[in-house]
Design a protein around this motif. Structure first.
Motif, PDB file in Angstrom:
ATOM      1  N   LYS A  69      69.107 -20.774  66.223  1.00 30.25           N
ATOM      2  CA  LYS A  69      67.994 -20.727  65.262  1.00 30.25           C
ATOM      3  C   LYS A  69      66.654 -20.649  65.981  1.00 30.25           C
ATOM      4  O   LYS A  69      65.759 -19.926  65.560  1.00 30.25           O
ATOM      5  N   ILE A  70      66.525 -21.381  67.074  1.00 28.22           N
ATOM      6  CA  ILE A  70      65.275 -21.373  67.840  1.00 28.22           C
ATOM      7  C   ILE A  70      64.994 -19.990  68.422  1.00 28.22           C
ATOM      8  O   ILE A  70      63.881 -19.483  68.348  1.00 28.22           O
ATOM      9  N   GLU A  77      70.448 -14.753  76.562  1.00 23.91           N
ATOM     10  CA  GLU A  77      69.824 -13.423  76.553  1.00 23.91           C
ATOM     11  C   GLU A  77      68.311 -13.566  76.633  1.00 23.91           C
ATOM     12  O   GLU A  77      67.645 -12.855  77.387  1.00 23.91           O
ATOM     13  N   VAL A  78      67.760 -14.501  75.883  1.00 24.90           N
ATOM     14  CA  VAL A  78      66.307 -14.724  75.900  1.00 24.90           C
ATOM     15  C   VAL A  78      65.858 -15.217  77.278  1.00 24.90           C
ATOM     16  O   VAL A  78      64.855 -14.742  77.815  1.00 24.90           O
ATOM     17  N   ILE A  79      66.620 -16.137  77.866  1.00 23.10           N
ATOM     18  CA  ILE A  79      66.298 -16.625  79.216  1.00 23.10           C
ATOM     19  C   ILE A  79      66.322 -15.459  80.207  1.00 23.10           C
ATOM     20  O   ILE A  79      65.406 -15.279  81.010  1.00 23.10           O
ATOM     21  N   GLU A  80      67.368 -14.654  80.128  1.00 17.05           N
ATOM     22  CA  GLU A  80      67.529 -13.549  81.077  1.00 17.05           C
ATOM     23  C   GLU A  80      66.393 -12.534  80.976  1.00 17.05           C
ATOM     24  O   GLU A  80      65.845 -12.117  81.996  1.00 17.05           O
ATOM     25  N   VAL A 116      63.693 -11.117  64.648  1.00 15.16           N
ATOM     26  CA  VAL A 116      62.648 -11.621  63.760  1.00 15.16           C
ATOM     27  C   VAL A 116      62.069 -12.951  64.235  1.00 15.16           C
ATOM     28  O   VAL A 116      60.965 -13.311  63.820  1.00 15.16           O
ATOM     29  N   ILE A 117      62.755 -13.659  65.117  1.00 14.71           N
ATOM     30  CA  ILE A 117      62.244 -14.943  65.601  1.00 14.71           C
ATOM     31  C   ILE A 117      61.602 -14.806  66.973  1.00 14.71           C
ATOM     32  O   ILE A 117      60.427 -15.093  67.154  1.00 14.71           O
ATOM     33  N   SER A 118      62.367 -14.359  67.955  1.00 19.08           N
ATOM     34  CA  SER A 118      61.841 -14.286  69.323  1.00 19.08           C
ATOM     35  C   SER A 118      60.987 -13.044  69.553  1.00 19.08           C
ATOM     36  O   SER A 118      60.235 -12.985  70.506  1.00 19.08           O
ATOM     37  N   THR A 134      64.724  -6.443  75.898  1.00 21.04           N
ATOM     38  CA  THR A 134      63.428  -6.591  76.549  1.00 21.04           C
ATOM     39  C   THR A 134      62.405  -7.140  75.565  1.00 21.04           C
ATOM     40  O   THR A 134      62.520  -6.935  74.355  1.00 21.04           O
ATOM     41  N   PHE A 135      61.396  -7.809  76.097  1.00 19.23           N
ATOM     42  CA  PHE A 135      60.248  -8.207  75.290  1.00 19.23           C
ATOM     43  C   PHE A 135      59.199  -7.100  75.288  1.00 19.23           C
ATOM     44  O   PHE A 135      58.275  -7.114  74.496  1.00 19.23           O
ATOM     45  N   ASN A 136      59.335  -6.139  76.182  1.00 25.53           N
ATOM     46  CA  ASN A 136      58.347  -5.088  76.347  1.00 25.53           C
ATOM     47  C   ASN A 136      58.612  -3.952  75.360  1.00 25.53           C
ATOM     48  O   ASN A 136      59.576  -3.195  75.492  1.00 25.53           O
ATOM     49  N   GLU A 137      57.742  -3.807  74.382  1.00 26.66           N
ATOM     50  CA  GLU A 137      57.925  -2.800  73.332  1.00 26.66           C
ATOM     51  C   GLU A 137      57.883  -1.380  73.900  1.00 26.66           C
ATOM     52  O   GLU A 137      58.654  -0.518  73.483  1.00 26.66           O
ATOM     53  N   ASP A 138      57.001  -1.139  74.855  1.00 28.09           N
ATOM     54  CA  ASP A 138      56.905   0.197  75.457  1.00 28.09           C
ATOM     55  C   ASP A 138      58.214   0.586  76.148  1.00 28.09           C
ATOM     56  O   ASP A 138      58.691   1.713  76.008  1.00 28.09           O
ATOM     57  N   VAL A 139      58.799  -0.360  76.875  1.00 33.97           N
ATOM     58  CA  VAL A 139      60.068  -0.100  77.553  1.00 33.97           C
ATOM     59  C   VAL A 139      61.157   0.178  76.523  1.00 33.97           C
ATOM     60  O   VAL A 139      61.969   1.097  76.685  1.00 33.97           O
ATOM     61  N   ALA A 140      61.185  -0.606  75.456  1.00 31.75           N
ATOM     62  CA  ALA A 140      62.200  -0.416  74.404  1.00 31.75           C
ATOM     63  C   ALA A 140      62.106   0.981  73.806  1.00 31.75           C
ATOM     64  O   ALA A 140      63.120   1.672  73.653  1.00 31.75           O
TER      65      ALA A 140
END
Length: 151
Positions: A69-70, A77-80, A116-118, A134-140
């Motif tokens: 949930k967090i 996956e988020v840590i990585e 929707v959360i992370s 990825t957190f990087n939108e451009d890379v995605a």
């Protein structure tokens, strides 16, 4: 999402994570590899877990409902992707993102999604295997365009 946020959010939920697994403070200290005093300090809000402890928590309690949930899914996956910025390799099969994911676009069964959360991105193949995170939108979007060209 960055290390400081992950440390804070895991520290704030430490006691609930321990209780979810029905562990005593002694057992939690043994499992995570810290002292009972450290567990007490974290649970009382007098200190934060360190980065290594947070990684251990995410690994040991990977299937935790609280962590899912967090983080909106797999905590590892988020840590990585926090550490590596982009994770490009086939992963385990997902459920396709029906709950915590918003489809941004689809093409021939492939999906570009955002959690929707992370708020991190991922690309799934036609069988719902994760290809990148990825957190990087451009890379995605760059990877999405590459996928569209090759299929």
């Amino acid at each position: 999402m960055d290390r400081d946020f992950i440390i804070r959010i895991i520290s704030e939920n430490f006691k609930n994570l321990r209780r979810e697994s029905h562990y005593t403070q002694d057992k939690m200290a043994e499992i995570v590899g810290v002292s009972k005093k450290t567990i007490i300090q974290i649970e009382k809000g007098r200190g934060l877990a360190d980065w290594t402890t947070c990684i251990a928590i995410c690994a040991i309690f990977r299937e935790s409902d609280i962590l899912h949930k967090i983080f909106g899914g797999d905590p590892l996956e988020v840590i990585e992707i926090t550490v590596q910025d982009v994770n490009i390799r086939p992963q385990e099969k997902t459920m396709g993102g029906h709950i915590m994911w918003k489809n941004i676009t689809e093409y021939k069964g492939f999906k570009l999604q955002r959690n929707v959360i992370s708020k991190h991105f991922r690309i799934l193949d036609e069988e719902n295997y994760r290809l990148i995170s990825t957190f990087n939108e451009d890379v995605a979007h760059e990877m999405w365009q590459d996928i569209q060209k090759t299929i």
